[in-house]
Design an enzyme around this catalytic site. Structure first.
Site, PDB file in Angstrom:
ATOM      1  N   LYS A  47      70.265   6.117  26.962  1.00 53.91           N
ATOM      2  CA  LYS A  47      69.061   7.251  27.157  1.00 53.91           C
ATOM      3  C   LYS A  47      69.729   8.684  27.326  1.00 53.91           C
ATOM      4  O   LYS A  47      69.184   9.512  26.716  1.00 53.91           O
ATOM      5  CB  LYS A  47      68.368   7.078  28.421  1.00 53.91           C
ATOM      6  CG  LYS A  47      67.499   5.827  28.164  1.00 53.91           C
ATOM      7  CD  LYS A  47      66.405   5.469  29.504  1.00 53.91           C
ATOM      8  CE  LYS A  47      65.971   4.009  29.378  1.00 53.91           C
ATOM      9  NZ  LYS A  47      65.390   3.390  30.476  1.00 53.91           N
ATOM     10  N   LYS A  85      31.420   1.832  29.719  1.00 54.20           N
ATOM     11  CA  LYS A  85      32.270   0.737  30.338  1.00 54.20           C
ATOM     12  C   LYS A  85      32.015  -0.649  29.593  1.00 54.20           C
ATOM     13  O   LYS A  85      30.931  -0.792  29.284  1.00 54.20           O
ATOM     14  CB  LYS A  85      31.780   0.447  31.724  1.00 54.20           C
ATOM     15  CG  LYS A  85      32.399  -0.561  32.623  1.00 54.20           C
ATOM     16  CD  LYS A  85      31.631  -0.988  33.812  1.00 54.20           C
ATOM     17  CE  LYS A  85      32.340  -2.215  34.461  1.00 54.20           C
ATOM     18  NZ  LYS A  85      31.474  -3.148  35.080  1.00 54.20           N
ATOM     19  N   ASN A  89      51.371   2.729  36.347  1.00 56.64           N
ATOM     20  CA  ASN A  89      52.583   2.090  36.935  1.00 56.64           C
ATOM     21  C   ASN A  89      52.740   2.273  38.283  1.00 56.64           C
ATOM     22  O   ASN A  89      52.013   3.190  38.833  1.00 56.64           O
ATOM     23  CB  ASN A  89      53.887   2.622  35.841  1.00 56.64           C
ATOM     24  CG  ASN A  89      54.061   3.945  36.018  1.00 56.64           C
ATOM     25  OD1 ASN A  89      54.192   4.657  37.289  1.00 56.64           O
ATOM     26  ND2 ASN A  89      53.941   4.815  34.769  1.00 56.64           N
TER      27      ASN A  89
END
Ligand code: CTP
Length: 404
Positions: A339, A291, A211
């Protein structure tokens, strides 16, 4: 190190040979070094080597009392400003954690009031054994300071964590830690654990999910806490950032699983834990060894949930003041408060990451701090450095309120 009295405890592992170089470097740095070996250590390196390098007699046997005016182990225990155990075997760590004093080194370590630094070296599986982990956690709670072993090729043939840290690095860590203790600040005596950065979840050797987190906010918090006098451990995902304050104990991880482990390993003895990392919520169900070749048509990667690290810490916390971050793009306060409660936090820092100047990558942030009183406190646009100081000020205020 100039004129410092250093007791170097050498226990019986192959890494004892590195303690020779450590003795030499400490002596060159101006320290007075007295080496104390276990019987087993003397199987690996001759006491004469340490005697020549330290220019002092080497201690092994509790009953080898050379001076009738003194009791040698008490005398050395009182003399030492700093004790370093390098290498520290699983056995020597286990004995210290359980108060066992059956040879000169273990007896002296119980008797000393010096700061004790422990540099473990052992087989990778021994290092991961629950008994060793339990003993290390116990010693950390008693303010013994660990110098983590590095990863690499071990003498036993395995590759993994357990290699004694290099002598230069051991000395740097001790010096930096001693210097950080001299900083007078409002966080003196507080142990702070911070997580920062993203995590990487591997698909194959060349691809991963991650991210936009840069780690800047978490690093700013770690640096600010160290400047305020705290003893800081920073667990970080892969980032392009340096820890400027060398007193910070940095633990680098890659995956959310590694971050989970590192946060739990360093949690027990902390006063404040701040989880600024952007942890992946999902990871590929399978990581391919080779891969993957492209195929015609679409490709679906099956993802599985990772563990919520913060929530798991909220479930086991006792004395820790636990602070989470919430990255939201809509209804920030509402989601942030959920949260706070769901993860059993003491406070949450809510970022609306879609606002200009807030969130990932940049050098500024805007946040709302909410503690148990559920009263939101706005921190307007400011640098991440200033934001870190402001957050620590609020946390310190709430810590004090906790104790009233
Ligand atoms: N967090 C964590 N482990 C995870 C996910 C999140 O420890 N697997 C922590 C983050 O470090 C942060 C807090 O939980 O301190 C909130 O993270 P955030 O990404 O805002 O929310 P999530 O809990 O992941 O919930 P959602 O993705 O549904 O918004």
């Amino acid at each position: 190190m100039q004129n410092k009295n250093i007791l170097l405890g050498v226990s019986g592992g192959i890494a004892a040979y590195k303690a020779c170089s450590l003795t030499s470097k400490l002596t060159q740095a101006g320290a007075n070094v007295r080496v104390m070996m276990t019987e087993n250590a003397s199987e690996f390196v001759s006491p004469l080597t340490f005697q020549a390098l330290s220019r002092n007699p080497v201690y092994i046997d509790t009953f080898d009392e050379k001076n009738p005016q003194k009791i040698a182990h008490i005398d050395v225990a009182d003399w030492a400003d700093i004790a370093i155990i390098a290498p520290a075997t699983a056995n020597s760590i286990g004995k210290l954690a359980n108060g066992i004093a059956d040879d000169m080194l273990s007896t002296t370590l119980l008797a000393t009031e010096a700061d004790v630094y422990i540099a473990p070296a052992m087989n990778v599986h021994m290092y991961a054994h629950p008994a060793v982990i339990k003993n290390m956690k116990q010693l950390e709670q008693w303010n013994y300071y660990f110098i983590e072993p590095g990863s690499g090729f071990l003498a036993c043939g395995y590759v993994g964590k357990g290699r004694l840290e290099e002598p230069e690095s051991i000395i740097d860590t001790v010096v930096n830690h001693q210097n950080s203790k001299k900083i007078q600040g409002p966080m003196n005596g507080k142990k702070v654990l911070v997580s920062a950065g993203p995590t990487r979840e591997q698909i194959d050797p060349v691809r991963f999910f991650t991210n936009r987190s840069s780690g800047k906010m978490g690093f700013a918090i770690a640096e600010a806490a160290a400047e305020l006098g705290a003893e800081v451990t920073l667990v970080t995902g892969p980032v392009n950032l340096e820890t400027k304050n060398t007193s910070i104990k940095r633990v680098d991880v890659i995956t959310s699983e590694e971050m989970y482990q590192a946060m739990h390993d360093h949690f027990d003895d902390k006063d404040v834990v701040i989880k600024a990392a952007a942890v992946a919520d999902y990871r590929p169900k399978h990581t391919f060894i080779e891969k993957l070749k492209k195929q015609s048509g679409n490709w679906n990667v099956e993802m599985e949930r990772t563990q919520d690290i913060l929530q798991s810490l909220g479930e086991i916390k006792n004395k820790q003041f636990l602070v989470g971050f919430a990255a939201e793009t809509t209804q920030p306060l509402e989601y942030g408060l959920k949260k706070l409660q769901k993860k059993n936090l003491d406070a949450i820092v809510i970022n609306n990451v879609s606002s200009e100047g807030a969130g990932f990558e940049g050098d500024t942030n805007i946040a709302t701090y909410v503690n148990e009183s559920l009263n939101p406190e706005e921190i307007p646009l400011t640098t991440k450095k200033e934001m870190a100081l402001k957050l620590l000020e609020l946390i310190l205020r709430d810590l004090r309120d906790d104790k009233l």
